[in-house]
Scaffold this motif. Sequence first.
Motif, PDB file in Angstrom:
ATOM      1  N   ASP A  34       5.034  -8.856  -7.862  1.00  0.00           N
ATOM      2  CA  ASP A  34       5.467  -7.836  -6.912  1.00  0.00           C
ATOM      3  C   ASP A  34       4.275  -7.102  -6.302  1.00  0.00           C
ATOM      4  OD1 ASP A  34       8.132  -8.491  -7.263  1.00  0.00           O
ATOM      5  OD2 ASP A  34       8.438  -7.013  -8.849  1.00  0.00           O
ATOM      6  N   ALA A  35       3.276  -6.826  -7.099  1.00  0.00           N
ATOM      7  CA  ALA A  35       2.084  -6.151  -6.589  1.00  0.00           C
ATOM      8  C   ALA A  35       1.305  -7.061  -5.641  1.00  0.00           C
ATOM      9  CB  ALA A  35       1.193  -5.701  -7.747  1.00  0.00           C
ATOM     10  N   TYR A  36       1.344  -8.357  -5.905  1.00  0.00           N
ATOM     11  CA  TYR A  36       0.639  -9.312  -5.045  1.00  0.00           C
ATOM     12  C   TYR A  36       1.209  -9.321  -3.631  1.00  0.00           C
ATOM     13  CZ  TYR A  36      -1.654 -13.562  -3.463  1.00  0.00           C
ATOM     14  OH  TYR A  36      -2.403 -14.460  -2.754  1.00  0.00           O
ATOM     15  N   MET A  37       2.500  -9.074  -3.513  1.00  0.00           N
ATOM     16  CA  MET A  37       3.103  -8.975  -2.181  1.00  0.00           C
ATOM     17  C   MET A  37       2.441  -7.854  -1.381  1.00  0.00           C
ATOM     18  SD  MET A  37       7.181  -9.802  -2.733  1.00  0.00           S
ATOM     19  CE  MET A  37       7.510  -8.091  -3.033  1.00  0.00           C
ATOM     20  N   TYR A  38       2.133  -6.751  -2.038  1.00  0.00           N
ATOM     21  CA  TYR A  38       1.477  -5.632  -1.354  1.00  0.00           C
ATOM     22  C   TYR A  38       0.023  -5.962  -1.024  1.00  0.00           C
ATOM     23  CZ  TYR A  38       5.621  -2.923  -2.208  1.00  0.00           C
ATOM     24  OH  TYR A  38       6.914  -2.488  -2.200  1.00  0.00           O
ATOM     25  N   ALA A  39      -0.629  -6.730  -1.865  1.00  0.00           N
ATOM     26  CA  ALA A  39      -1.995  -7.168  -1.571  1.00  0.00           C
ATOM     27  C   ALA A  39      -1.993  -8.084  -0.347  1.00  0.00           C
ATOM     28  CB  ALA A  39      -2.606  -7.880  -2.776  1.00  0.00           C
ATOM     29  N   GLN A  40      -0.999  -8.972  -0.260  1.00  0.00           N
ATOM     30  CA  GLN A  40      -0.903  -9.873   0.888  1.00  0.00           C
ATOM     31  C   GLN A  40      -0.649  -9.107   2.181  1.00  0.00           C
ATOM     32  OE1 GLN A  40       2.128 -12.605  -0.584  1.00  0.00           O
ATOM     33  NE2 GLN A  40       0.605 -14.249  -0.547  1.00  0.00           N
ATOM     34  N   GLN A  41       0.123  -8.031   2.096  1.00  0.00           N
ATOM     35  CA  GLN A  41       0.366  -7.212   3.284  1.00  0.00           C
ATOM     36  C   GLN A  41      -0.933  -6.596   3.784  1.00  0.00           C
ATOM     37  OE1 GLN A  41       3.404  -4.396   2.218  1.00  0.00           O
ATOM     38  NE2 GLN A  41       5.016  -5.957   2.186  1.00  0.00           N
ATOM     39  N   GLY A  42      -1.852  -6.321   2.859  1.00  0.00           N
ATOM     40  CA  GLY A  42      -3.166  -5.797   3.224  1.00  0.00           C
ATOM     41  C   GLY A  42      -4.166  -6.903   3.495  1.00  0.00           C
ATOM     42  N   GLN A  66      -5.276  -4.798  -6.399  1.00  0.00           N
ATOM     43  CA  GLN A  66      -5.956  -3.532  -6.640  1.00  0.00           C
ATOM     44  C   GLN A  66      -4.961  -2.559  -7.243  1.00  0.00           C
ATOM     45  OE1 GLN A  66      -7.576  -2.282  -2.874  1.00  0.00           O
ATOM     46  NE2 GLN A  66      -9.072  -3.937  -2.826  1.00  0.00           N
ATOM     47  N   ARG A  67      -5.482  -1.493  -7.763  1.00  0.00           N
ATOM     48  CA  ARG A  67      -4.634  -0.475  -8.394  1.00  0.00           C
ATOM     49  C   ARG A  67      -3.568   0.028  -7.425  1.00  0.00           C
ATOM     50  NH1 ARG A  67      -4.707   3.756 -12.502  1.00  0.00           N
ATOM     51  NH2 ARG A  67      -2.751   4.795 -12.078  1.00  0.00           N
TER      52      ARG A  67
END
Length: 81
Positions: free
Chosen positions: A49-57, A63-64
């Motif tokens: 789930d956090a990786y989805m946010y990294a991909q958006q960036g 990252q934290r």
Amino acid sequence: PGPARLARLPLARVKALVKADPDVTLASQEAVFVLARATELFVETIAKDAYMYAQQGKRKTLQRKDLDNAIEAIDEFAFLE
């Protein structure tokens, strides 16, 4: 293969963490295995789930702030706030 082969976390370390809790007197090997496996699944889920946010960036490295965003956005992680 026994339960030790199915878990990626070291079961001896998980058992040591369980024994560190003063409220726990006994923990079977099966209970230690289930805790290790549940932890692995939890880490896998939150990382995806956090990786989805990294991909958006437009990043491939977590990252934290990606973990923070996942925790804020997904109701299942509300207990981590």
